[in-house]
Design an enzyme around this catalytic site. Structure first.
Site, mmCIF file in Angstrom:
data_model
loop_
_atom_site.group_PDB
_atom_site.id
_atom_site.type_symbol
_atom_site.label_atom_id
_atom_site.label_comp_id
_atom_site.label_asym_id
_atom_site.label_seq_id
_atom_site.Cartn_x
_atom_site.Cartn_y
_atom_site.Cartn_z
ATOM 1 N N TYR A 64 45.326 15.344 -0.677
ATOM 2 C CA TYR A 64 46.621 15.351 0.017
ATOM 3 C C TYR A 64 46.785 14.098 0.875
ATOM 4 O O TYR A 64 46.099 13.937 1.894
ATOM 5 C CB TYR A 64 46.774 16.600 0.891
ATOM 6 C CG TYR A 64 46.689 17.905 0.119
ATOM 7 C CD1 TYR A 64 47.123 17.999 -1.202
ATOM 8 C CD2 TYR A 64 46.176 19.052 0.716
ATOM 9 C CE1 TYR A 64 47.042 19.188 -1.908
ATOM 10 C CE2 TYR A 64 46.095 20.251 0.013
ATOM 11 C CZ TYR A 64 46.524 20.298 -1.299
ATOM 12 O OH TYR A 64 46.445 21.480 -1.995
ATOM 13 N N HIS A 129 39.391 21.776 -7.167
ATOM 14 C CA HIS A 129 40.839 21.572 -7.036
ATOM 15 C C HIS A 129 41.526 21.321 -8.384
ATOM 16 O O HIS A 129 41.299 20.295 -9.007
ATOM 17 C CB HIS A 129 41.070 20.379 -6.101
ATOM 18 C CG HIS A 129 42.471 20.259 -5.589
ATOM 19 N ND1 HIS A 129 42.825 19.343 -4.624
ATOM 20 C CD2 HIS A 129 43.609 20.930 -5.888
ATOM 21 C CE1 HIS A 129 44.117 19.449 -4.377
ATOM 22 N NE2 HIS A 129 44.618 20.401 -5.136
#
Ligand code: NAD
Length: 324
Positions: A64, A129
């Site tokens: 992110y 992820h």
């Protein structure tokens, strides 16, 4: 000035972990300026407000904002000045701005980098992820065993996997020993427009796996401002969600509150992880939960919005190498 601690935000057990997560979780991807620029001041104040309103679960990833989210969250948590066991932190491994790498070597190095950025000694949950972009057999045979070693080393407490296609969860959970994967994080699959996660909940419960449902606002589709430019939904899905948002607004209602309450109402979901970048959004989302607990769902508006969204119900988008 921060609000006093909020006594009413429900805590829910997370599978067999023994953890109790606030039903509203703090998604920190916006702190990486993923949905538009966020100042350090706003990032730190949002984390502080969240904690004081009863949110104890914070989720981030090195992906992110290319590590920015982890750094901002680390600063926000440190500024709380409270004992480490008062909050639960999850970060991820295997997905980076430079690409995907689920090798044992990379994820083992990755946790040390994440801990340094977060200014923590351990994270509660480390998740692989978006595993649909890797080899699922590598996840089973190499990545998860590497994470088990990190567990033994005390750097992480629990292991998770995340992804968009629901089939990746069953593929992995059917192939690892029971109790190896503690948590799954699913996103955009338990919102008013797409509720396909519901069918998988009994299976996950039978495996003792905790369920985190992220993106209740469908990554911005179910907001008055609409999604960011990069949102992968079709033009039809975007315009239908915007029509639903406009309908709510005209009726004096807020589609984001309705969407939060829709996700929160299912107690088999331990935490509804919503991305937040301001004190105002934190307050609104916590209020959505406490209002739901007191008054229940706004069934009339929900039915009207479901009718508007019915042409695009459960419409999704491709994600990962398995689906391309
Ligand atoms: P989301 O559905 O939570 O939407 C976030 C967007 O809605 C942001 O623009 C935010 O500013 C806005 N918003 C939040 N509250 C609002 C309110 N009350 N009114 C109007 N707008 C509001 O999507 P998300 O942020 O992508 O998902 C939540 C979190 O879940 C992420 O931050 C991340 O931590 C996690 N997540 C993980 C994965 C994964 O692991 N693959 C994928 C998606 C999300």
């Amino acid at each position: 000035m921060a609000s006093p601690p909020h006594p009413n935000l429900e805590l829910r057990p997370l599978g067999n972990t023994g953890l109790k997560l606030s039903c509203v979780g703090f998604g920190a991807s916006p702190l990486g300026s993923v949905f538009g620029p966020v100042s350090e001041h706003d990032a730190i104040s949002s984390v502080r407000e969240a904690f004081h309103l009863g949110i104890n679960f914070f989720d981030t990833s090195p992906y992110y904002g290319g590590t920015l989210s982890e750094k901002m969250l680390g600063k926000g948590l440190k500024a709380l000045g409270v004992p480490r066991n008062e909050y639960i932190v999850s970060t991820k491994c295997g997905r980076y701005l430079e690409g995907f790498d689920f090798s044992a070597e990379r994820v083992t190095k990755s946790i040390d980098e994440s801990l340094a950025r977060l200014q923590l000694d351990y994270v509660d949950i480390l998740q692989c992820h978006d595993i649909e972009f890797g080899s699922l057999d590598q996840i089973v045979n190499e990545t998860i065993p590497a994470l088990q070693k990190l567990k033994e080393a005390g750097k992480i407490r629990f292991i998770g996997i995340t992804g968009l296609p629901l089939s990746v969860f069953t593929y992995v959970l059917d192939r690892v020993p029971p109790g190896t994967v503690d948590v799954i994080l699913s996103y955009c699959r338990y919102s008013i427009n797409d509720s396909t996660l519901e069918d998988l909940l009994p299976y996950l419960k039978s495996k003792g796996v905790g369920v985190i449902s992220a993106s209740p606002l469908a990554m911005g589709l179910l907001t008055e401002n609409g999604p960011p430019e990069w949102h992968p939904a079709s033009a039809e899905l975007k315009s239908t969600c915007q029509a639903a948002a406009a309908f709510c607004k005209a009726k004096g209602k807020n589609i984001s509150k309705l969407a939060m309450q829709y996700s929160l109402a299912n107690k088999d979901i331990s935490s509804v992880l919503v991305g937040m970048n301001s004190v105002r959004q934190v307050k609104e989302n916590v209020y959505a939960a406490t209002e739901l607990a007191t008054f229940g769902k706004d069934q009339e508006t929900l039915s009207e919005v479901e009718a508007i969204l019915s042409p695009v119900k459960n419409q999704t988008w491709p994600s990962g190498i398995q689906e391309s």
